[in-house]
Motif scaffolding. Structure first.
Motif, PDB file in Angstrom:
ATOM      1  N   TYR A 154       0.800  -1.221  -0.050  1.00  0.00           N
ATOM      2  CA  TYR A 154      -0.078   0.026  -0.097  1.00  0.00           C
ATOM      3  C   TYR A 154       0.771   1.096  -0.056  1.00  0.00           C
ATOM      4  CZ  TYR A 154      -3.408  -3.222   1.454  1.00  0.00           C
ATOM      5  OH  TYR A 154      -4.533  -4.248   1.746  1.00  0.00           O
ATOM      6  N   LEU A 155       0.564   2.222  -0.822  1.00  0.00           N
ATOM      7  CA  LEU A 155       1.192   3.313  -0.788  1.00  0.00           C
ATOM      8  C   LEU A 155       0.379   4.752  -0.993  1.00  0.00           C
ATOM      9  CD1 LEU A 155       4.163   4.363  -1.164  1.00  0.00           C
ATOM     10  CD2 LEU A 155       3.928   3.829  -3.650  1.00  0.00           C
ATOM     11  N   GLN A 204       3.077  14.928  -6.272  1.00  0.00           N
ATOM     12  CA  GLN A 204       4.279  14.137  -5.825  1.00  0.00           C
ATOM     13  C   GLN A 204       4.592  12.925  -6.823  1.00  0.00           C
ATOM     14  OE1 GLN A 204       4.007  13.127  -1.829  1.00  0.00           O
ATOM     15  NE2 GLN A 204       5.086  14.829  -1.199  1.00  0.00           N
ATOM     16  N   ASN A 205       5.838  12.796  -7.447  1.00  0.00           N
ATOM     17  CA  ASN A 205       6.186  11.532  -8.111  1.00  0.00           C
ATOM     18  C   ASN A 205       6.323  10.485  -7.002  1.00  0.00           C
ATOM     19  OD1 ASN A 205       6.324  13.017 -10.134  1.00  0.00           O
ATOM     20  ND2 ASN A 205       8.547  12.867 -10.459  1.00  0.00           N
ATOM     21  N   VAL A 206       6.058   9.247  -7.349  1.00  0.00           N
ATOM     22  CA  VAL A 206       6.389   8.032  -6.485  1.00  0.00           C
ATOM     23  C   VAL A 206       6.740   6.831  -7.411  1.00  0.00           C
ATOM     24  CG1 VAL A 206       3.842   7.361  -6.745  1.00  0.00           C
ATOM     25  CG2 VAL A 206       5.190   6.502  -4.887  1.00  0.00           C
ATOM     26  N   GLN A 234       0.676  12.201 -14.272  1.00  0.00           N
ATOM     27  CA  GLN A 234      -0.697  11.243 -14.477  1.00  0.00           C
ATOM     28  C   GLN A 234      -1.893  11.821 -13.983  1.00  0.00           C
ATOM     29  OE1 GLN A 234      -3.153   8.528 -14.763  1.00  0.00           O
ATOM     30  NE2 GLN A 234      -1.424   8.244 -15.703  1.00  0.00           N
ATOM     31  N   LYS A 235      -2.831  11.971 -14.626  1.00  0.00           N
ATOM     32  CA  LYS A 235      -3.907  12.792 -14.154  1.00  0.00           C
ATOM     33  C   LYS A 235      -4.646  11.981 -13.031  1.00  0.00           C
ATOM     34  CE  LYS A 235      -4.168  15.672 -18.150  1.00  0.00           C
ATOM     35  NZ  LYS A 235      -4.917  16.143 -19.273  1.00  0.00           N
ATOM     36  N   ASN A 236      -4.961  10.572 -13.155  1.00  0.00           N
ATOM     37  CA  ASN A 236      -5.506   9.673 -12.106  1.00  0.00           C
ATOM     38  C   ASN A 236      -4.784   8.768 -11.845  1.00  0.00           C
ATOM     39  OD1 ASN A 236      -7.770   8.914 -10.881  1.00  0.00           O
ATOM     40  ND2 ASN A 236      -8.775   7.981 -12.657  1.00  0.00           N
ATOM     41  N   PRO A 237      -3.732   9.070 -10.918  1.00  0.00           N
ATOM     42  CA  PRO A 237      -2.855   7.744 -10.623  1.00  0.00           C
ATOM     43  C   PRO A 237      -3.549   6.739  -9.747  1.00  0.00           C
ATOM     44  CG  PRO A 237      -2.264   9.633  -9.459  1.00  0.00           C
ATOM     45  CD  PRO A 237      -3.393  10.372 -10.316  1.00  0.00           C
ATOM     46  N   THR A 238      -4.351   6.943  -8.827  1.00  0.00           N
ATOM     47  CA  THR A 238      -5.112   6.117  -7.934  1.00  0.00           C
ATOM     48  C   THR A 238      -5.385   4.645  -8.562  1.00  0.00           C
ATOM     49  OG1 THR A 238      -5.651   7.885  -6.252  1.00  0.00           O
ATOM     50  CG2 THR A 238      -6.762   5.902  -6.000  1.00  0.00           C
ATOM     51  N   GLU A 242       3.143 -18.153 -20.649  1.00  0.00           N
ATOM     52  CA  GLU A 242       2.332 -17.070 -19.655  1.00  0.00           C
ATOM     53  C   GLU A 242       3.269 -16.009 -19.027  1.00  0.00           C
ATOM     54  OE1 GLU A 242       2.666 -20.440 -19.413  1.00  0.00           O
ATOM     55  OE2 GLU A 242       3.036 -20.974 -17.488  1.00  0.00           O
ATOM     56  N   ALA A 243       2.727 -15.296 -18.422  1.00  0.00           N
ATOM     57  CA  ALA A 243       3.096 -14.160 -17.386  1.00  0.00           C
ATOM     58  C   ALA A 243       2.973 -14.467 -16.084  1.00  0.00           C
ATOM     59  CB  ALA A 243       2.657 -12.908 -17.934  1.00  0.00           C
ATOM     60  N   PHE A 244       3.883 -14.287 -15.313  1.00  0.00           N
ATOM     61  CA  PHE A 244       3.847 -14.478 -13.667  1.00  0.00           C
ATOM     62  C   PHE A 244       3.769 -13.126 -13.202  1.00  0.00           C
ATOM     63  CE2 PHE A 244       4.678 -19.139 -13.510  1.00  0.00           C
ATOM     64  CZ  PHE A 244       5.560 -19.243 -14.759  1.00  0.00           C
ATOM     65  N   PHE A 245       2.671 -13.223 -12.025  1.00  0.00           N
ATOM     66  CA  PHE A 245       2.432 -11.922 -11.500  1.00  0.00           C
ATOM     67  C   PHE A 245       2.909 -11.719 -10.054  1.00  0.00           C
ATOM     68  CE2 PHE A 245      -0.364  -9.220 -14.357  1.00  0.00           C
ATOM     69  CZ  PHE A 245      -0.558 -10.143 -15.483  1.00  0.00           C
ATOM     70  N   GLY A 246       3.286 -10.294  -9.737  1.00  0.00           N
ATOM     71  CA  GLY A 246       3.603  -9.939  -8.142  1.00  0.00           C
ATOM     72  C   GLY A 246       2.142  -9.814  -7.792  1.00  0.00           C
ATOM     73  N   GLN A 247       2.099  -9.512  -6.302  1.00  0.00           N
ATOM     74  CA  GLN A 247       0.892  -9.321  -5.464  1.00  0.00           C
ATOM     75  C   GLN A 247       0.269  -7.988  -5.664  1.00  0.00           C
ATOM     76  OE1 GLN A 247      -0.482 -11.813  -3.430  1.00  0.00           O
ATOM     77  NE2 GLN A 247       0.817 -12.913  -4.902  1.00  0.00           N
ATOM     78  N   GLY A 248       1.144  -6.992  -6.346  1.00  0.00           N
ATOM     79  CA  GLY A 248       0.267  -5.841  -6.548  1.00  0.00           C
ATOM     80  C   GLY A 248       0.748  -4.711  -5.705  1.00  0.00           C
ATOM     81  N   THR A 249       0.667  -3.389  -5.929  1.00  0.00           N
ATOM     82  CA  THR A 249       0.824  -2.142  -5.061  1.00  0.00           C
ATOM     83  C   THR A 249      -0.425  -1.177  -5.211  1.00  0.00           C
ATOM     84  OG1 THR A 249       3.228  -2.119  -5.005  1.00  0.00           O
ATOM     85  CG2 THR A 249       2.001  -0.153  -4.542  1.00  0.00           C
ATOM     86  N   ARG A 250      -1.114  -1.189  -4.201  1.00  0.00           N
ATOM     87  CA  ARG A 250      -2.348  -0.400  -4.332  1.00  0.00           C
ATOM     88  C   ARG A 250      -1.818   1.163  -3.967  1.00  0.00           C
ATOM     89  NH1 ARG A 250      -7.440  -0.938  -5.047  1.00  0.00           N
ATOM     90  NH2 ARG A 250      -7.145  -3.291  -4.730  1.00  0.00           N
TER      91      ARG A 250
END
Lengths: 111, 115
Positions: free
Chosen positions: B10-11, B17-19, B82-86, B103-111
Protein backbone atom coordinates in the motif's frame (compact mmCIF):
# COMPACT_ATOMS: atom_id res chain seq x y z
CA UNK A 1 -5.95 -4.67 -32.51
CA UNK A 2 -6.38 -7.57 -30.15
CA UNK A 3 -9.29 -7.56 -27.72
CA UNK A 4 -11.05 -9.86 -25.27
CA UNK A 5 -14.70 -9.69 -24.26
CA UNK A 6 -15.99 -11.37 -21.12
CA UNK A 7 -19.46 -11.66 -19.71
CA UNK A 8 -20.20 -9.05 -17.11
CA UNK A 9 -20.53 -10.05 -13.50
CA UNK A 10 -21.05 -10.61 -10.81
CA UNK A 11 -22.00 -14.21 -11.34
CA UNK A 12 -23.66 -15.55 -8.21
CA UNK A 13 -24.03 -19.31 -7.76
CA UNK A 14 -24.82 -21.74 -5.01
CA UNK A 15 -22.19 -24.24 -3.94
CA UNK A 16 -22.00 -27.29 -6.25
CA UNK A 17 -23.64 -25.43 -9.15
CA UNK A 18 -22.26 -25.56 -12.70
CA UNK A 19 -20.19 -22.58 -13.81
CA UNK A 20 -19.73 -21.05 -17.24
CA UNK A 21 -17.96 -17.76 -17.85
CA UNK A 22 -18.03 -16.70 -21.47
CA UNK A 23 -15.00 -15.30 -23.26
CA UNK A 24 -14.67 -14.31 -26.90
CA UNK A 25 -11.75 -12.68 -28.62
CA UNK A 26 -10.57 -10.74 -31.64
CA UNK A 27 -6.96 -11.17 -32.67
CA UNK A 28 -4.59 -10.55 -35.53
CA UNK A 29 -2.80 -13.81 -36.03
CA UNK A 30 -3.11 -16.98 -34.07
CA UNK A 31 -3.33 -16.30 -30.34
CA UNK A 32 -2.60 -18.32 -27.25
CA UNK A 33 -5.43 -18.12 -24.73
CA UNK A 34 -5.32 -17.96 -20.94
CA UNK A 35 -7.54 -17.83 -17.88
CA UNK A 36 -6.21 -16.09 -14.78
CA UNK A 37 -7.79 -15.89 -11.32
CA UNK A 38 -7.46 -13.06 -8.82
CA UNK A 39 -8.36 -13.44 -5.14
CA UNK A 40 -9.14 -10.30 -3.13
CA UNK A 41 -6.17 -8.00 -2.68
CA UNK A 42 -3.80 -10.27 -4.59
CA UNK A 43 -2.09 -10.51 -7.95
CA UNK A 44 -3.17 -12.79 -10.78
CA UNK A 45 -2.51 -16.52 -10.90
CA UNK A 46 -2.55 -18.56 -14.07
CA UNK A 47 -5.47 -20.99 -13.99
CA UNK A 48 -5.12 -22.67 -17.38
CA UNK A 49 -4.08 -22.06 -20.97
CA UNK A 50 -4.45 -23.39 -24.51
CA UNK A 51 -2.13 -22.68 -27.39
CA UNK A 52 -3.87 -24.06 -30.47
CA UNK A 53 -7.33 -24.76 -31.83
CA UNK A 54 -9.30 -27.54 -30.09
CA UNK A 55 -6.83 -27.67 -27.20
CA UNK A 56 -8.45 -28.04 -23.80
CA UNK A 57 -6.78 -26.43 -20.82
CA UNK A 58 -7.66 -27.78 -17.39
CA UNK A 59 -6.69 -27.22 -13.78
CA UNK A 60 -8.35 -27.63 -10.35
CA UNK A 61 -11.59 -28.81 -11.96
CA UNK A 62 -11.78 -25.84 -14.36
CA UNK A 63 -11.73 -26.40 -18.11
CA UNK A 64 -11.73 -24.28 -21.26
CA UNK A 65 -11.55 -25.31 -24.92
CA UNK A 66 -9.95 -23.18 -27.63
CA UNK A 67 -12.65 -22.79 -30.30
CA UNK A 68 -11.22 -21.11 -33.37
CA UNK A 69 -14.45 -21.26 -35.36
CA UNK A 70 -16.34 -19.27 -32.74
CA UNK A 71 -13.29 -17.35 -31.43
CA UNK A 72 -14.18 -18.39 -27.90
CA UNK A 73 -12.54 -19.79 -24.78
CA UNK A 74 -15.32 -20.28 -22.24
CA UNK A 75 -14.40 -21.27 -18.70
CA UNK A 76 -16.38 -24.11 -17.08
CA UNK A 77 -16.46 -26.01 -13.82
CA UNK A 78 -18.85 -28.77 -12.95
CA UNK A 79 -19.27 -28.03 -9.23
CA UNK A 80 -18.14 -24.74 -7.71
CA UNK A 81 -17.06 -24.26 -4.13
CA UNK A 82 -17.12 -21.19 -1.88
CA UNK A 83 -13.34 -21.07 -2.22
CA UNK A 84 -13.73 -20.45 -5.97
CA UNK A 85 -15.10 -16.98 -5.27
CA UNK A 86 -12.74 -14.62 -7.08
CA UNK A 87 -12.37 -12.51 -10.22
CA UNK A 88 -11.60 -14.44 -13.40
CA UNK A 89 -9.77 -12.87 -16.34
CA UNK A 90 -9.61 -14.18 -19.88
CA UNK A 91 -6.48 -13.13 -21.81
CA UNK A 92 -4.73 -13.68 -25.10
CA UNK A 93 -1.30 -13.29 -26.54
CA UNK A 94 -0.29 -13.05 -30.20
CA UNK A 95 3.26 -13.13 -31.46
CA UNK A 96 5.78 -11.19 -29.42
CA UNK A 97 3.22 -9.05 -27.64
CA UNK A 98 2.26 -8.70 -24.05
CA UNK A 99 -0.94 -10.26 -22.75
CA UNK A 100 -4.24 -8.54 -23.55
CA UNK A 101 -6.90 -8.96 -20.86
CA UNK A 102 -10.66 -8.89 -20.69
CA UNK A 103 -12.41 -6.79 -18.06
CA UNK A 104 -12.79 -9.65 -15.60
CA UNK A 105 -15.81 -11.50 -14.21
CA UNK A 106 -16.48 -11.65 -10.50
CA UNK A 107 -17.76 -15.00 -9.23
CA UNK A 108 -19.55 -15.22 -5.90
CA UNK A 109 -20.35 -18.69 -4.58
CA UNK A 110 -22.81 -18.93 -1.71
CA UNK A 111 -22.86 -21.84 0.75
CA UNK B 1 11.22 -19.62 -3.70
CA UNK B 2 11.21 -17.95 -7.09
CA UNK B 3 8.77 -15.19 -7.71
CA UNK B 4 7.97 -11.55 -8.23
CA UNK B 5 8.09 -9.11 -5.34
CA UNK B 6 6.31 -5.80 -5.43
CA UNK B 7 6.73 -3.25 -2.70
CA UNK B 8 5.14 -1.65 -0.89
CA UNK B 9 1.72 -3.30 -0.82
CA UNK B 10 0.00 0.00 0.00
CA UNK B 11 1.28 3.45 -0.89
CA UNK B 12 -0.14 6.87 -0.16
CA UNK B 13 1.07 10.06 -1.80
CA UNK B 14 0.01 13.65 -2.02
CA UNK B 15 -1.14 15.00 -5.33
CA UNK B 16 1.70 16.45 -7.37
CA UNK B 17 4.38 14.16 -6.00
CA UNK B 18 6.23 11.56 -8.03
CA UNK B 19 6.28 8.06 -6.60
CA UNK B 20 8.24 4.93 -7.56
CA UNK B 21 6.86 1.41 -7.30
CA UNK B 22 9.33 -1.42 -6.92
CA UNK B 23 9.27 -4.74 -8.82
CA UNK B 24 11.92 -7.44 -8.42
CA UNK B 25 11.96 -10.96 -9.88
CA UNK B 26 14.26 -13.91 -9.29
CA UNK B 27 12.82 -16.13 -12.04
CA UNK B 28 15.60 -15.24 -14.49
CA UNK B 29 12.97 -13.90 -16.89
CA UNK B 30 13.95 -11.53 -19.68
CA UNK B 31 10.58 -9.84 -20.17
CA UNK B 32 8.83 -7.67 -17.58
CA UNK B 33 5.60 -5.71 -17.62
CA UNK B 34 3.57 -3.13 -15.72
CA UNK B 35 -0.21 -3.19 -15.76
CA UNK B 36 -2.74 -0.90 -14.17
CA UNK B 37 -6.02 -2.28 -12.81
CA UNK B 38 -9.11 -0.16 -12.25
CA UNK B 39 -12.49 -1.52 -11.13
CA UNK B 40 -14.46 -2.97 -14.02
CA UNK B 41 -11.75 -2.22 -16.59
CA UNK B 42 -9.50 -5.23 -16.40
CA UNK B 43 -5.77 -4.79 -16.80
CA UNK B 44 -4.21 -2.21 -19.08
CA UNK B 45 -0.58 -2.31 -20.18
CA UNK B 46 1.58 0.64 -19.14
CA UNK B 47 5.12 -0.37 -20.17
CA UNK B 48 7.01 -3.53 -20.97
CA UNK B 49 10.64 -4.51 -21.36
CA UNK B 50 12.07 -7.35 -23.40
CA UNK B 51 15.63 -7.03 -22.16
CA UNK B 52 17.91 -4.92 -19.99
CA UNK B 53 18.19 -1.26 -21.07
CA UNK B 54 15.21 -1.59 -23.40
CA UNK B 55 11.54 -0.85 -22.81
CA UNK B 56 8.44 -0.01 -24.83
CA UNK B 57 5.30 1.99 -24.19
CA UNK B 58 2.07 0.11 -23.71
CA UNK B 59 -1.46 1.37 -24.17
CA UNK B 60 -1.49 3.92 -21.32
CA UNK B 61 2.12 5.11 -20.87
CA UNK B 62 1.38 8.82 -20.47
CA UNK B 63 2.34 10.08 -17.02
CA UNK B 64 4.53 7.05 -16.25
CA UNK B 65 8.22 6.24 -16.64
CA UNK B 66 10.30 3.09 -16.20
CA UNK B 67 13.90 1.91 -16.21
CA UNK B 68 15.50 -1.50 -16.72
CA UNK B 69 19.08 -1.28 -15.53
CA UNK B 70 19.13 -4.84 -14.17
CA UNK B 71 17.47 -7.99 -15.39
CA UNK B 72 15.84 -8.53 -12.00
CA UNK B 73 14.36 -5.06 -11.54
CA UNK B 74 11.76 -2.96 -13.38
CA UNK B 75 10.67 0.03 -11.28
CA UNK B 76 7.72 2.19 -12.30
CA UNK B 77 7.55 5.92 -11.55
CA UNK B 78 4.14 7.54 -11.42
CA UNK B 79 4.73 11.19 -12.20
CA UNK B 80 2.70 14.25 -11.36
CA UNK B 81 1.65 14.32 -15.01
CA UNK B 82 -0.52 11.23 -14.50
CA UNK B 83 -3.97 12.72 -14.07
CA UNK B 84 -5.65 9.87 -12.24
CA UNK B 85 -2.94 7.80 -10.54
CA UNK B 86 -5.02 6.09 -7.86
CA UNK B 87 -5.16 2.43 -8.91
CA UNK B 88 -3.87 -1.07 -8.31
CA UNK B 89 -0.55 -1.65 -10.09
CA UNK B 90 0.60 -5.12 -11.12
CA UNK B 91 4.06 -6.14 -12.23
CA UNK B 92 4.58 -9.31 -14.25
CA UNK B 93 7.35 -11.22 -15.98
CA UNK B 94 7.70 -13.94 -18.60
CA UNK B 95 10.59 -16.00 -19.87
CA UNK B 96 11.09 -14.15 -23.14
CA UNK B 97 8.76 -12.32 -25.50
CA UNK B 98 10.25 -14.35 -28.34
CA UNK B 99 8.98 -17.53 -26.68
CA UNK B 100 5.52 -17.79 -28.11
CA UNK B 101 2.65 -19.22 -26.09
CA UNK B 102 4.23 -18.56 -22.70
CA UNK B 103 2.33 -17.11 -19.79
CA UNK B 104 3.20 -14.22 -17.51
CA UNK B 105 3.71 -14.49 -13.76
CA UNK B 106 2.39 -11.72 -11.53
CA UNK B 107 3.40 -10.03 -8.31
CA UNK B 108 0.97 -9.31 -5.49
CA UNK B 109 0.40 -5.73 -6.60
CA UNK B 110 0.76 -2.26 -5.10
CA UNK B 111 -2.31 -0.21 -4.29
CA UNK B 112 -1.49 3.45 -4.81
CA UNK B 113 -3.75 6.12 -3.35
CA UNK B 114 -3.13 9.75 -4.17
CA UNK B 115 -4.79 12.27 -1.88
Amino acid sequence: GDSVTQMEGPVTLSEEAFLTINCTYTATGYPSLFWYVQYPGEGLQLLLKATKADDKGSNKGFEATYRKETTSFHLEKGSVQVSDSAVYFCALRTGRRALTFGSGTRLQVQP
Amino acid sequence: DGGITQSPKYLFRKEGQNVTLSCEQNLNHDAMYWYRQDPGQGLRLIYYSQIVNDFQKGDIAEGYSVSREKKESFPLTVTSAQKNPTAFYLCASSIDLRELNTEAFFGQGTRLTVV
